[in-house]
Design a protein around this motif. Structure first.
Motif, PDB file in Angstrom:
ATOM      1  N   THR A 185       0.828  -1.205   0.000  1.00 14.25           N
ATOM      2  CA  THR A 185       0.000   0.000   0.000  1.00 14.25           C
ATOM      3  C   THR A 185       0.861   1.253   0.000  1.00 14.25           C
ATOM      4  O   THR A 185       0.559   2.226  -0.714  1.00 14.25           O
ATOM      5  CB  THR A 185      -0.945  -0.003   1.217  1.00 14.25           C
ATOM      6  OG1 THR A 185      -1.749  -1.185   1.192  1.00 14.25           O
ATOM      7  CG2 THR A 185      -1.846   1.221   1.206  1.00 14.25           C
ATOM      8  N   TRP A 186       1.929   1.245   0.786  1.00 11.68           N
ATOM      9  CA  TRP A 186       2.851   2.387   0.790  1.00 11.68           C
ATOM     10  C   TRP A 186       3.410   2.612  -0.614  1.00 11.68           C
ATOM     11  O   TRP A 186       3.445   3.738  -1.111  1.00 11.68           O
ATOM     12  CB  TRP A 186       3.968   2.122   1.801  1.00 11.68           C
ATOM     13  CG  TRP A 186       4.966   3.242   1.961  1.00 11.68           C
ATOM     14  CD1 TRP A 186       4.795   4.561   1.672  1.00 11.68           C
ATOM     15  CD2 TRP A 186       6.300   3.119   2.468  1.00 11.68           C
ATOM     16  NE1 TRP A 186       5.927   5.282   1.970  1.00 11.68           N
ATOM     17  CE2 TRP A 186       6.870   4.424   2.453  1.00 11.68           C
ATOM     18  CE3 TRP A 186       7.063   2.053   2.929  1.00 11.68           C
ATOM     19  CZ2 TRP A 186       8.173   4.665   2.890  1.00 11.68           C
ATOM     20  CZ3 TRP A 186       8.367   2.305   3.369  1.00 11.68           C
ATOM     21  CH2 TRP A 186       8.911   3.594   3.348  1.00 11.68           C
ATOM     22  N   SER A 187       3.817   1.542  -1.266  1.00 17.82           N
ATOM     23  CA  SER A 187       4.336   1.641  -2.629  1.00 17.82           C
ATOM     24  C   SER A 187       3.269   2.143  -3.596  1.00 17.82           C
ATOM     25  O   SER A 187       3.533   2.978  -4.475  1.00 17.82           O
ATOM     26  CB  SER A 187       4.858   0.278  -3.091  1.00 17.82           C
ATOM     27  OG  SER A 187       5.129   0.268  -4.467  1.00 17.82           O
ATOM     28  N   GLU A 188       2.046   1.637  -3.449  1.00 15.64           N
ATOM     29  CA  GLU A 188       0.952   2.060  -4.331  1.00 15.64           C
ATOM     30  C   GLU A 188       0.720   3.571  -4.223  1.00 15.64           C
ATOM     31  O   GLU A 188       0.560   4.262  -5.242  1.00 15.64           O
ATOM     32  CB  GLU A 188      -0.325   1.306  -3.950  1.00 15.64           C
ATOM     33  CG  GLU A 188      -1.540   1.680  -4.782  1.00 15.64           C
ATOM     34  CD  GLU A 188      -2.809   0.994  -4.302  1.00 15.64           C
ATOM     35  OE1 GLU A 188      -3.852   1.172  -4.956  1.00 15.64           O
ATOM     36  OE2 GLU A 188      -2.756   0.290  -3.266  1.00 15.64           O
ATOM     37  N   ILE A 189       0.714   4.074  -2.993  1.00 17.35           N
ATOM     38  CA  ILE A 189       0.503   5.506  -2.787  1.00 17.35           C
ATOM     39  C   ILE A 189       1.680   6.305  -3.334  1.00 17.35           C
ATOM     40  O   ILE A 189       1.506   7.341  -3.988  1.00 17.35           O
ATOM     41  CB  ILE A 189       0.281   5.787  -1.286  1.00 17.35           C
ATOM     42  CG1 ILE A 189      -1.044   5.172  -0.834  1.00 17.35           C
ATOM     43  CG2 ILE A 189       0.306   7.290  -1.004  1.00 17.35           C
ATOM     44  CD1 ILE A 189      -1.268   5.204   0.656  1.00 17.35           C
ATOM     45  N   PHE A 190       2.900   5.807  -3.077  1.00 19.59           N
ATOM     46  CA  PHE A 190       4.095   6.504  -3.585  1.00 19.59           C
ATOM     47  C   PHE A 190       4.050   6.614  -5.103  1.00 19.59           C
ATOM     48  O   PHE A 190       4.290   7.689  -5.668  1.00 19.59           O
ATOM     49  CB  PHE A 190       5.355   5.753  -3.154  1.00 19.59           C
ATOM     50  CG  PHE A 190       6.644   6.415  -3.588  1.00 19.59           C
ATOM     51  CD1 PHE A 190       7.362   7.202  -2.705  1.00 19.59           C
ATOM     52  CD2 PHE A 190       7.139   6.255  -4.883  1.00 19.59           C
ATOM     53  CE1 PHE A 190       8.545   7.821  -3.103  1.00 19.59           C
ATOM     54  CE2 PHE A 190       8.305   6.879  -5.291  1.00 19.59           C
ATOM     55  CZ  PHE A 190       9.015   7.662  -4.394  1.00 19.59           C
ATOM     56  N   GLN A 191       3.742   5.525  -5.768  1.00 19.08           N
ATOM     57  CA  GLN A 191       3.741   5.534  -7.228  1.00 19.08           C
ATOM     58  C   GLN A 191       2.639   6.424  -7.792  1.00 19.08           C
ATOM     59  O   GLN A 191       2.828   7.086  -8.821  1.00 19.08           O
ATOM     60  CB  GLN A 191       3.588   4.102  -7.748  1.00 19.08           C
ATOM     61  CG  GLN A 191       4.810   3.230  -7.469  1.00 19.08           C
ATOM     62  CD  GLN A 191       4.640   1.807  -7.970  1.00 19.08           C
ATOM     63  OE1 GLN A 191       4.739   1.556  -9.159  1.00 19.08           O
ATOM     64  NE2 GLN A 191       4.379   0.879  -7.063  1.00 19.08           N
ATOM     65  N   SER A 200      -7.964   8.461  -4.393  1.00 17.85           N
ATOM     66  CA  SER A 200      -9.165   8.686  -3.592  1.00 17.85           C
ATOM     67  C   SER A 200      -9.415   7.498  -2.668  1.00 17.85           C
ATOM     68  O   SER A 200      -9.967   7.633  -1.582  1.00 17.85           O
ATOM     69  CB  SER A 200     -10.380   8.909  -4.496  1.00 17.85           C
ATOM     70  OG  SER A 200     -10.557   7.806  -5.375  1.00 17.85           O
ATOM     71  N   LYS A 201      -8.975   6.324  -3.098  1.00 17.59           N
ATOM     72  CA  LYS A 201      -9.028   5.144  -2.243  1.00 17.59           C
ATOM     73  C   LYS A 201      -7.963   4.159  -2.704  1.00 17.59           C
ATOM     74  O   LYS A 201      -7.599   4.118  -3.881  1.00 17.59           O
ATOM     75  CB  LYS A 201     -10.406   4.496  -2.265  1.00 17.59           C
ATOM     76  CG  LYS A 201     -10.889   4.071  -3.643  1.00 17.59           C
ATOM     77  CD  LYS A 201     -12.285   3.469  -3.550  1.00 17.59           C
ATOM     78  CE  LYS A 201     -12.790   3.039  -4.924  1.00 17.59           C
ATOM     79  NZ  LYS A 201     -14.144   2.438  -4.838  1.00 17.59           N
ATOM     80  N   ILE A 202      -7.446   3.378  -1.778  1.00 16.08           N
ATOM     81  CA  ILE A 202      -6.412   2.403  -2.105  1.00 16.08           C
ATOM     82  C   ILE A 202      -7.064   1.132  -2.631  1.00 16.08           C
ATOM     83  O   ILE A 202      -8.256   0.885  -2.417  1.00 16.08           O
ATOM     84  CB  ILE A 202      -5.530   2.093  -0.884  1.00 16.08           C
ATOM     85  CG1 ILE A 202      -6.371   1.587   0.290  1.00 16.08           C
ATOM     86  CG2 ILE A 202      -4.730   3.327  -0.487  1.00 16.08           C
ATOM     87  CD1 ILE A 202      -5.545   1.164   1.497  1.00 16.08           C
TER      88      ILE A 202
END
Length: 456
Positions: A185-191, A200-202
């Motif tokens: 999730t951290w990587s998803e947000i970073f990218q 808006s949502k993970i």
């Protein structure tokens, strides 16, 4: 020549970008969580090579800023990781309650460090270099230390030509599934931020509600009056730690061989691989033929309970299931398929009835696991899972070169499983005493399937 050490440049604490309303309430721990209070934090991380744009003097400072910001956004969804453990005690009636408080915590820790070594210095030696343990916070800490230490630390270590991002996460809050869920999730947000998109949502919101057996919870009182009664600090013996690679082709051959020997098609690639390690490590240890031995596997309970838990359940939902004891001579006299069939049987029997029976036993007599008592010297332990998406984590530097771990949970016979860099492959981190590792390194059966991970 003595290797240079990691230099710690700065540290700070990261709070959730916006504190969820739920974070104002106590976050209670379930039985599987409380049982972990005396074992180590989970310490895993990824090694990246610096991209061409790293020649820009501002590259690394910009990377740190973006990592901190995306971490604060990830903590909104995983807010318990920004808290601290609290113990509430009462004499009458007896109460010893350990839970997470998110209202009086500085947050998760973020460390910036550097090391005057190259990526090849980390990957080329035969054994994993000791300096890798310095890529992680919470060295030798146990989860109970989360009363005064961060429940999560992200350490970013800059090498001459690489970057290592290592997370230390309190094992009383997470198992491996939840650990990599957070990392992903951290990587998803970073990218997303890297591409100028605000999520808006993970893609996989964590399920934070703890699972409790019917009629129990959310508060569990432990049968103690003082942490000295259950906190034990395990020290690893002298070990060698090596990484071995198993290609998809090699795994397919192991699976086919195990199934052929048993006249079945039910044995999985991982069961066949675990059987190989069980046999070859037993041979390397030179046990007498009548020595009873076992193999343990880290089993995810989420899909095995009825009704099943969400795959995004955030917490501990694992059990180190153990094969039926066999004699060392018996294991080595029979083939790979015989050993794999024993492990397959163990996995099949790990069902809802078994899990609930285990929890019922814990509720009647709550205990806190201790490494030296949980794993005997005649067993091997296959930890973690190659199903975790480690290499999907990218932080603006492309795909990681490799995975490494810290000091935590290292003992003789501990084998940690990771997805390989190539699709369908598996990497194993094997810990053995020096003499046993030397024997394993020349074991014909083992070498037919394994290759050594190096640096090209």
């Amino acid at each position: 020549m003595e290797s240079p050490g990691v230099k710690y440049i700065s540290e700070c604490f990261i709070q959730p970008h916006t504190a969820p309303e739920e974070s104002k309430k106590p976050f209670y721990l379930a039985p599987f969580d409380l049982a972990m209070l005396s074992v180590h934090y989970i310490q895993k991380g990824l090694l990246f090579t610096k991209p061409p744009e790293a020649n820009n003097p501002s590259f690394f400072e910009s990377l740190l800023v973006k990592l901190k910001h995306s971490l604060s956004l990830a903590l909104v969804h995983f807010y318990p990781l920004a808290g601290r453990l609290v113990t509430k005690k009462e004499q009458d009636p007896h109460l010893y309650l350990v839970y997470v408080d998110c209202t009086n915590s500085p947050g998760a820790k973020f460390i910036h460090a550097s090391l005057d070594m190259s990526v090849s210095d980390i990957l080329s030696p035969t054994d994993v270099p000791l300096v890798v343990q310095s890529f992680f916070d919470h060295d030798r800490a146990v989860n109970h230390d989360g009363h005064t230490m961060s429940l999560l630390t992200a350490q970013v270590t800059e090498l001459v030509d690489g970057v290592f991002i290592g997370l230390s996460m309190n094992h009383a809050l997470v198992d491996g599934t939840s650990y990599w869920h957070f990392f992903n999730t951290w990587s998803e947000i970073f990218q997303a931020e890297e591409n100028n998109n605000t999520l808006s949502k993970i893609s996989r919101p964590p399920v934070l509600d703890r699972w409790f057996p019917e009629g129990h919870g959310p508060i569990f009182s432990l049968p103690y009056t003082n942490p000295d009664e259950f906190v034990y600090r395990f020290e690893s013996p002298e070990l060698r730690e090596r990484m071995f690679h198993f290609s998809s082709e090699s795994l397919a051959k192991l699976k086919a061989k195990a199934n052929s020997e048993c006249g079945t098609s039910k044995i999985s690639s991982f069961q066949a691989l675990s059987a190989l390690l069980w046999r070859t490590i037993t041979r390397a240890r030179a046990f007498p033929p009548n020595q009873e031995i076992t193999c343990r596997l880290a089993a995810n309970n989420r899909a095995r309970v009825n009704p099943p838990l969400s795959p995004n359940y955030f917490g501990n939902s694992i059990h180190p299931i153990r094969s039926q004891p066999v004699k060392a001579g018996e294991l080595l006299e029979n083939g790979l398929g015989w050993a794999a069939s024993k492990l397959h049987e163990t996995v099949v029997n790990h069902n809802d009835k078994w899990i609930r029976g285990s929890i019922d036993a814990w509720l009647k007599s709550p205990t806190v696991y201790q490494l030296d008592r949980t794993f005997d010297p005649h067993s091997i332990m296959m930890g973690s899972s190659p199903r975790f998406d480690a290499y999907g984590n990218q932080f603006g530097m492309g795909k990681a070169v490799t995975i490494r771990s810290g000091y935590a949970h290292k003992f003789s016979g501990k084998v940690t499983s990771y997805s390989g860099r190539e699709v369908g492959s598996i990497d194993l981190e094997v810990c053995l005493p020096p003499a046993a590792m030397t024997v394993l390194e020349s074991d014909v059966e083992f070498l037919e399937a394994a290759s050594v991970l190096g640096y090209d």
